[in-house]
Structures are given as structure tokens and as C-alpha cells.
Write a protein that holds these residues in place. Structure first.
Motif, PDB file in Angstrom:
ATOM      1  N   UNK A 135      15.325 -62.416  17.103  1.00 34.18           N
ATOM      2  CA  UNK A 135      15.635 -63.848  17.079  1.00 34.18           C
ATOM      3  C   UNK A 135      17.136 -64.088  17.085  1.00 34.18           C
ATOM      4  N   UNK A 136      17.871 -63.292  16.313  1.00 33.21           N
ATOM      5  CA  UNK A 136      19.325 -63.436  16.302  1.00 33.21           C
ATOM      6  C   UNK A 136      19.914 -63.071  17.653  1.00 33.21           C
TER       7      UNK A 136
ATOM      8  N   UNK B  15      28.294 -58.355   2.752  1.00 34.35           N
ATOM      9  CA  UNK B  15      26.949 -57.946   3.140  1.00 34.35           C
ATOM     10  C   UNK B  15      26.619 -58.295   4.567  1.00 34.35           C
ATOM     11  N   UNK B  16      25.739 -57.483   5.168  1.00 31.24           N
ATOM     12  CA  UNK B  16      25.408 -57.655   6.585  1.00 31.24           C
ATOM     13  C   UNK B  16      24.647 -58.959   6.849  1.00 31.24           C
ATOM     14  N   UNK B  17      23.654 -59.251   6.022  1.00 30.95           N
ATOM     15  CA  UNK B  17      22.791 -60.405   6.288  1.00 30.95           C
ATOM     16  C   UNK B  17      23.573 -61.707   6.186  1.00 30.95           C
ATOM     17  N   UNK B  18      24.425 -61.836   5.170  1.00 28.08           N
ATOM     18  CA  UNK B  18      25.203 -63.069   5.027  1.00 28.08           C
ATOM     19  C   UNK B  18      26.103 -63.302   6.238  1.00 28.08           C
ATOM     20  N   UNK B  19      26.730 -62.253   6.720  1.00 29.71           N
ATOM     21  CA  UNK B  19      27.637 -62.389   7.854  1.00 29.71           C
ATOM     22  C   UNK B  19      26.866 -62.756   9.118  1.00 29.71           C
ATOM     23  N   UNK B  20      25.738 -62.103   9.374  1.00 28.60           N
ATOM     24  CA  UNK B  20      24.954 -62.435  10.563  1.00 28.60           C
ATOM     25  C   UNK B  20      24.440 -63.873  10.504  1.00 28.60           C
ATOM     26  N   UNK B  21      24.022 -64.322   9.326  1.00 35.04           N
ATOM     27  CA  UNK B  21      23.534 -65.694   9.183  1.00 35.04           C
ATOM     28  C   UNK B  21      24.648 -66.701   9.448  1.00 35.04           C
ATOM     29  N   UNK B  22      25.831 -66.461   8.869  1.00 36.55           N
ATOM     30  CA  UNK B  22      26.953 -67.368   9.096  1.00 36.55           C
ATOM     31  C   UNK B  22      27.323 -67.414  10.577  1.00 36.55           C
TER      32      UNK B  22
ATOM     33  N   UNK C 240      18.290 -53.930  21.223  1.00 30.69           N
ATOM     34  CA  UNK C 240      18.907 -54.135  22.529  1.00 30.69           C
ATOM     35  C   UNK C 240      17.924 -54.822  23.477  1.00 30.69           C
ATOM     36  N   UNK C 241      16.643 -54.438  23.399  1.00 24.54           N
ATOM     37  CA  UNK C 241      15.637 -55.107  24.223  1.00 24.54           C
ATOM     38  C   UNK C 241      15.591 -56.600  23.915  1.00 24.54           C
ATOM     39  N   UNK C 242      15.704 -56.955  22.624  1.00 16.20           N
ATOM     40  CA  UNK C 242      15.708 -58.360  22.243  1.00 16.20           C
ATOM     41  C   UNK C 242      16.909 -59.108  22.790  1.00 16.20           C
ATOM     42  N   UNK C 243      18.058 -58.441  22.845  1.00 21.24           N
ATOM     43  CA  UNK C 243      19.242 -59.119  23.386  1.00 21.24           C
ATOM     44  C   UNK C 243      19.079 -59.396  24.880  1.00 21.24           C
ATOM     45  N   UNK C 244      18.343 -58.531  25.584  1.00 21.18           N
ATOM     46  CA  UNK C 244      18.118 -58.801  27.009  1.00 21.18           C
ATOM     47  C   UNK C 244      17.256 -60.049  27.194  1.00 21.18           C
ATOM     48  N   UNK C 245      16.279 -60.235  26.308  1.00 17.50           N
ATOM     49  CA  UNK C 245      15.450 -61.445  26.379  1.00 17.50           C
ATOM     50  C   UNK C 245      16.302 -62.678  26.121  1.00 17.50           C
ATOM     51  N   UNK C 246      17.205 -62.579  25.140  1.00 22.54           N
ATOM     52  CA  UNK C 246      18.091 -63.703  24.855  1.00 22.54           C
ATOM     53  C   UNK C 246      18.965 -64.045  26.052  1.00 22.54           C
ATOM     54  N   UNK C 247      19.589 -63.017  26.653  1.00 25.46           N
ATOM     55  CA  UNK C 247      20.409 -63.260  27.824  1.00 25.46           C
ATOM     56  C   UNK C 247      19.607 -63.849  28.967  1.00 25.46           C
ATOM     57  N   UNK C 248      18.380 -63.359  29.140  1.00 23.13           N
ATOM     58  CA  UNK C 248      17.515 -63.873  30.206  1.00 23.13           C
ATOM     59  C   UNK C 248      17.147 -65.329  29.968  1.00 23.13           C
ATOM     60  N   UNK C 249      16.704 -65.654  28.750  1.00 20.99           N
ATOM     61  CA  UNK C 249      16.309 -67.028  28.448  1.00 20.99           C
ATOM     62  C   UNK C 249      17.471 -67.996  28.626  1.00 20.99           C
TER      63      UNK C 249
ATOM     64  N   UNK D   5      17.023 -73.143  17.179  1.00 18.64           N
ATOM     65  CA  UNK D   5      15.669 -72.749  16.794  1.00 18.64           C
ATOM     66  C   UNK D   5      15.588 -71.259  16.486  1.00 18.64           C
ATOM     67  N   UNK D   6      16.227 -70.440  17.316  1.00 17.22           N
ATOM     68  CA  UNK D   6      16.198 -68.999  17.084  1.00 17.22           C
ATOM     69  C   UNK D   6      16.935 -68.628  15.799  1.00 17.22           C
ATOM     70  N   UNK D   7      18.004 -69.351  15.482  1.00 14.22           N
ATOM     71  CA  UNK D   7      18.741 -69.092  14.234  1.00 14.22           C
ATOM     72  C   UNK D   7      17.875 -69.359  13.014  1.00 14.22           C
ATOM     73  N   UNK D   8      17.070 -70.404  13.081  1.00 11.57           N
ATOM     74  CA  UNK D   8      16.172 -70.728  11.966  1.00 11.57           C
ATOM     75  C   UNK D   8      15.156 -69.609  11.768  1.00 11.57           C
ATOM     76  N   UNK D   9      14.610 -69.077  12.861  1.00  9.57           N
ATOM     77  CA  UNK D   9      13.659 -67.959  12.752  1.00  9.57           C
ATOM     78  C   UNK D   9      14.327 -66.764  12.086  1.00  9.57           C
ATOM     79  N   UNK D  10      15.541 -66.444  12.488  1.00  9.19           N
ATOM     80  CA  UNK D  10      16.270 -65.326  11.878  1.00  9.19           C
ATOM     81  C   UNK D  10      16.395 -65.512  10.373  1.00  9.19           C
ATOM     82  N   UNK D  11      16.810 -66.688   9.933  1.00 10.05           N
ATOM     83  CA  UNK D  11      17.019 -66.934   8.504  1.00 10.05           C
ATOM     84  C   UNK D  11      15.716 -66.811   7.717  1.00 10.05           C
ATOM     85  N   UNK D  12      14.603 -67.194   8.317  1.00 11.01           N
ATOM     86  CA  UNK D  12      13.323 -67.145   7.612  1.00 11.01           C
ATOM     87  C   UNK D  12      12.737 -65.746   7.528  1.00 11.01           C
TER      88      UNK D  12
END
Length: 452
Positions: free
Chosen positions: A47-48, A103-110, A170-179, A206-213
Motif C-alpha cells: 500500500x505504501x 523508528x522505521x514505521x513513524x518515518x514511513x507514515x510521515x 518491489x512487486x508492489x512498487x511496480x503496481x503503484x507505478x503502473x496505477x 487512500x493507499x496511505x490510509x491502508x498503510x497506517x491501518x
């Protein structure tokens, strides 16, 4: 007075607290493939990746429309992509330092939240004078995810499963780039490039919200003892020739990839092809070849070693771009699929190898790879656009083949010799069956192929 928890050797107090909360009596060794924590990790990073890469490249699919609307040439229009990727490259070391401290999660969320907010403002820009600064700010905000995602995977996933988890990311990032490209292109064909970019901004939110949840809290993270200790870790990440060769893969191969996708639309909108903006957008479905190849590359590396897979994938990129020089649209599509599959396979191997090779300064090594990767997208991608403006597609194909050849040379000279010193898995080789220790500290039979 706050009571200190007893800890197991090798655990921080935060890890002991997490273990006490779950009833665990042993140090956390990572989420195993098939477990709930592993699935949540992969879904969250997927999602991220959508939030990050959809927004980063939404402008790329509408560059011809943007160039027409703002009355600029292809090289100037390509700055809409280059300034974002360049700012991302410059920001990753800062994000990695913040990740070591907070921490990793806080930085990715921000990162994903700030970038999504900026993404909603980009379409309102009246001209390049405002568009480029907004894209630069958005690119800098987006740097938080790629700067630490691989380090997060290496810390939170069991050592034996890290390669597949990184390949899945990496597969997920390709979907993001494609979308991002498909949505912006399709909407732009109906309502203009601004509406197309805005639609991708909403997708990013919307994808950011999924990541946070969904994202699991960090359990393998160890906070840096002092904020000023990143210097030695950064020097360690720059002292290893094998790591330098991996950074070169990111720089050169991403430069080649960005060049092709920046200017292919301009070529296909013109004669002898004369296709529509929607058809140009559909060509980005070639990213699906990367979704498959990055996952296949992870499995192939476990069997044959990472270096042979990396070399084969790079050669496939060079072959693919040569095929695109044809005046036949089916041949161009076939060449683009081969080129794209080769790129994402190479990127999956190089990025995963970087995170596992680093003995100290893993976040810094990951950030340096990311810096090189997006420097290639920004600098070399813009240079390729200038080559197209000056000399057309045949010159672009030659430029891309040159970049692939340089990447192959770096891999053969530095990674093969580094693998021979036992610092990473390159060519498969036999060893005595004595106990060995992986980079994550887990023992395994040394006759078993190294996965990182």
C-alpha cells in the motif's frame, strides 16, 4: 519510578516489552513467511508503494499533454519527473537518519502522509514556475518510504524469508507505478493532465490510509544510541566495493529505465505510430512484466545466486531497448516488455542485496542505494530526454545500451570479486558443512545457499 523490564541477551528493553506483551520468551527473530505478521508487513508496504510510486510517476504518463498545455519541449516537460526524483534522492539520507532515531514505521507514515497532501496541490500549479517547486517538495516527502523500507523488511522478517519479502515489496512498487500512470493518462485523455494528476493524488491518500491501518509495529528495530552516530555507519556503507557496485546498478539501470519511459510517449504519439494518449498510457501495463519478473528473480537468486540473475536481467534490458528501435508497434511493445522485466528483476536483486550485505549501517546503505537510484532517474533520465530532443529514438537506444554496459562492467568487476571474499551471495559455490551465521545472526548450514 518506571520499572525496567528484564531483557534477554541481545534484546533492547523495547523488544523485551514487545515479547512480554505477546508472551514470547525468546528474542524476536522476524516474522516467518505465511504468518500474520509477515502478511501484514507485505500488504502494508504494498500500500505504501502504491501511495509513493503512483504519485511520483503520475506526471510521467501525461508528459506529452503537459508539454502541449504549458507549451514546452520534451526535455523541459521531463523536469516534472526529474525534479521530484532528484529531490527524493537528496532526501533519503536525512530520512534514514530520522528512521534510526524515531523508528522505521513513524518515518514511513510521515512520508506518505506529507507526500499525499502535497500531491493534492500539484495540479493547481499554473505553470512550470510553480509546478516544479511543488514536485520537488513532493519528491522530498516521498523519500521516507524507499529510504527505509528495505531496512524495515530486513529487521522485521525472518532471515530465510527476507529475499522473497523484499521482492514482494518491489512487486508492489511496480503496481503503484503502473496505477499512477494508467489513472493519470486515462483521466487526462478526457479531462486534461491536471485532472489526471489530481485523481492519482486521491489514490495516494487512500493507499496511505491502508498503510497506517495495516503496518505492524517495529519489533526488530534498535534505536541509535545517539543522534550523532550516523557518520561511522555512513562511512561503513561507503567503504565496501561490493556496496558501491550495487549503488552503481541503481544509478545506471534506473537512468536507463527512466529515459525510456520519459520519452516513449512522445515517440508513439508522432508518426509513423500516431497513437492516442490513452494508448500511450496502456503501454505502461508493461509494468506487469516487472511485477512478475521481480518475484521470479527472488526465487531464481536462491537457486543460482544473485550475480548471475543480475547479469542476465541487465542483458535483457539492453536487448529489449534495441528491439524498440523497430517501426512496428507490436515489436516496440515486445521490446518494452523485455526491457521492463529485465529492469525490475535487476532492481529486486540489487536492492535486496544491498540491505543484506551491509553489516553495519544497514539504513545508510539502503538510503545510499535509493539516493543513487533516484539520482539516476533525475539526472540520467533527464539527459536521456535531452538526447531524444536532439537526436531522436535511435540515439536514445544507444544511450540506454551504454548505461546497461557500464552496469554490467561494475557488477562483473566489483561484485564477482567481492563475492569471492565471502561477503555476499554471488556465484553459487560449495563450502564445508560447518555452522555459519547469517547477517541477521541466525545459524544455518554453510552448505546452504546464502539468501542475502
Amino acid at each position: 519510578m518506571k520499572r525496567r523490564l528484564p531483557t534477554v541477551a541481545g534484546m533492547t528493553e523495547d523488544q523485551a516489552r514487545a515479547g512480554r506483551a505477546t508472551g514470547a520468551g525468546e528474542p524476536f527473530t522476524g516474522h516467518a513467511r505465511g504468518g500474520r505478521g509477515y502478511r501484514r508487513t507485505v500488504v502494508a508496504l504494498f500500500a505504501a508503494g502504491v501511495a509513493t510510486f503512483a504519485q511520483l510517476y503520475s506526471v510521467q504518463a501525461v508528459l506529452p499533454a503537459l508539454a502541449g498545455g504549458l507549451r514546452v519541449d520534451p526535455a523541459r516537460a521531463a523536469l516534472g519527473v526529474s525534479v521530484a526524483t532528484g529531490a527524493l534522492a537528496l532526501s533519503v539520507l536525512g530520512w534514514s537518519a530520522l528512521a534510526d532515531r524515531f523508528g522505521r514505521v513513524r518515518v514511513m507514515a510521515a512520508s506518505v502522509l506529507l507526500a499525499s497532501a502535497l500531491g493534492l496541490a500539484v495540479p493547481a500549479a499554473g505553470g512550470l514556475g510553480l509546478l516544479l517547486p511543488l514536485r520537488a517538495l513532493q519528491g522530498a516527502a516521498l523519500g521516507g518510504l524507499p529510504a527505509v523500507a528495505v531496512a524495515y523488511v530486513a529487521e522485521e522478517v525472518r532471515a530465510a524469508d527476507v529475499t522473497r519479502a523484499a521482492a514482494a515489496y518491489v512487486s508492489g512498487t511496480t503496481i503503484g507505478g503502473l496505477l499512477g500512470r494508467l489513472v493519470s493518462s486515462a483521466v487526462a485523455d478526457v479531462a486534461g493532465w491536471r485532472a489526471g494528476v489530481l485523481a492519482v493524488g486521491v489514490l495516494g491518500v487512500l493507499a496511505s490510509v491502508v498503510f497506517l491501518l495495516v503496518v505492524p509495529p517495529s519489533r526488530g528495530f534498535r534505536r541509535a544510541p545517539r543522534a550523532g552516530r550516523s557518520g561511522p555507519r555512513l562511512r561503513a556503507a561507503l567503504a565496501d566495493p561490493g556496496l558501491l557496485a550495487l549503488y552503481a546498478q541503481g544509478l545506471l539501470l534506473m537512468g536507463a529505465f527512466s529515459t525510456v519511459y520519459n520519452v516513449l510517449g512522445f515517440r508513439l504519439l508522432a508518426e509513423p505510430f500516431g497513437v492516442s494518449q490513452t494508448v500511450v498510457g496502456l503501454l505502461f501495463t508493461g509494468y506487469l512484466a516487472g511485477t512478475v519478473s521481480s518475484a521470479v528473480a527472488g526465487r531464481a537468486a536462491e537457486r543460482w545466486g544473485r550475480l548471475p540473475v543480475l547479469l542476465t536481467a541487465t542483458a535483457a534490458m539492453a536487448a529489449g531497448v534495441l528491439v524498440t528501435a523497430s517501426a512496428s508497434l507490436p515489436a516496440v511493445v515486445a521490446g518494452l516488455l523485455l526491457f521492463t522485466a529485465g529492469f525490475f528483476a535487476a532492481h529486486a536483486i540489487a536492492s535486496g542485496w544491498t540491505g543484506g550485505r551491509a553489516r553495519t549501517g544497514r539504513a545508510q546503505a539502503s538510503a545510499l542505494y535509493t539516493l543513487a537510484y533516484y539520482a539516476g532517474s533525475s539526472g540520467l533520465g533527464w539527459a536521456g530526454s535531452a538526447v531524444f530532443t536532439a537526436a531522436g529514438w535511435p540515439a536514445v537506444a544507444g544511450f540506454v545500451v551504454l548505461l546497461c554496459a557500464l552496469a554490467l562492467g561494475c557488477a562483473l568487476v566489483l561484485l564477482r570479486s567481492a563475492s569471492g571474499r565471502g561477503a555476499g551471495a554471488g556465484w553459487p559455490r560449495s563450502r564445508p558443512r560447518t555452522a555459519a551465521v547469517t547477517s541477521a545472526g541466525c545459524s544455518r548450514p554453510s552448505g546452504e545457499p546464502t539468501r542475502w
